[in-house]
Motif scaffolding. Structure first.
Motif: not given
Length: 113
Positions: A13-15, A54-57, A60-66, A104-105
């Motif tokens: 979803v982030s990507a 981050q709220l829905v799924f 780790p914040p680093r995964d969402i960021y990358c 995310a953090w």
């Protein structure tokens, strides 16, 4: 078949969201490149993207960021052409995706309390 974990859903979803921000950059921000029109609006969108994912799924914040940085990189490469994207542009994508990490953090910190 094994179900997809929440972390993988967050990555996908982030990507996808970051890719769509770039794909519809002209409609959302008024310029071909998303950060050219109004960098503040772009950065706030990226901050919200990180927080909402981050709220829905929870992941780790680093995964969402990358994932967001790679999605934005793919969106920019497809929108402007691969030949126009140099290595420095890739570095800027990761820098401009930092609000995703912050969002995310922040949601992760609030959720832990």
């Amino acid at each position: 078949m094994k179900p997809v974990s929440l972390a993988w859903r967050a990555i996908i979803v982030s990507a996808l969201a970051a890719f769509l921000l770039w794909h519809f950059g002209r409609e959302l921000f008024g310029h071909t490149e998303a950060w050219d029109g109004d960098a503040t609006r772009y950065l706030l969108c990226m901050l919200a993207l990180g927080g909402l994912v981050q709220l829905v799924f929870p992941a780790p914040p680093r995964d969402i960021y990358c994932a967001a940085a790679i999605g934005a990189l793919a969106g920019a490469a497809l929108k402007t052409g691969f030949q126009d994207l140099n290595p420095l542009g890739g570095v800027f994508m990761f820098i401009y995706a930092l609000p995703v990490l912050l969002g995310a953090w922040g949601v992760q910190r609030v959720r832990r309390r």
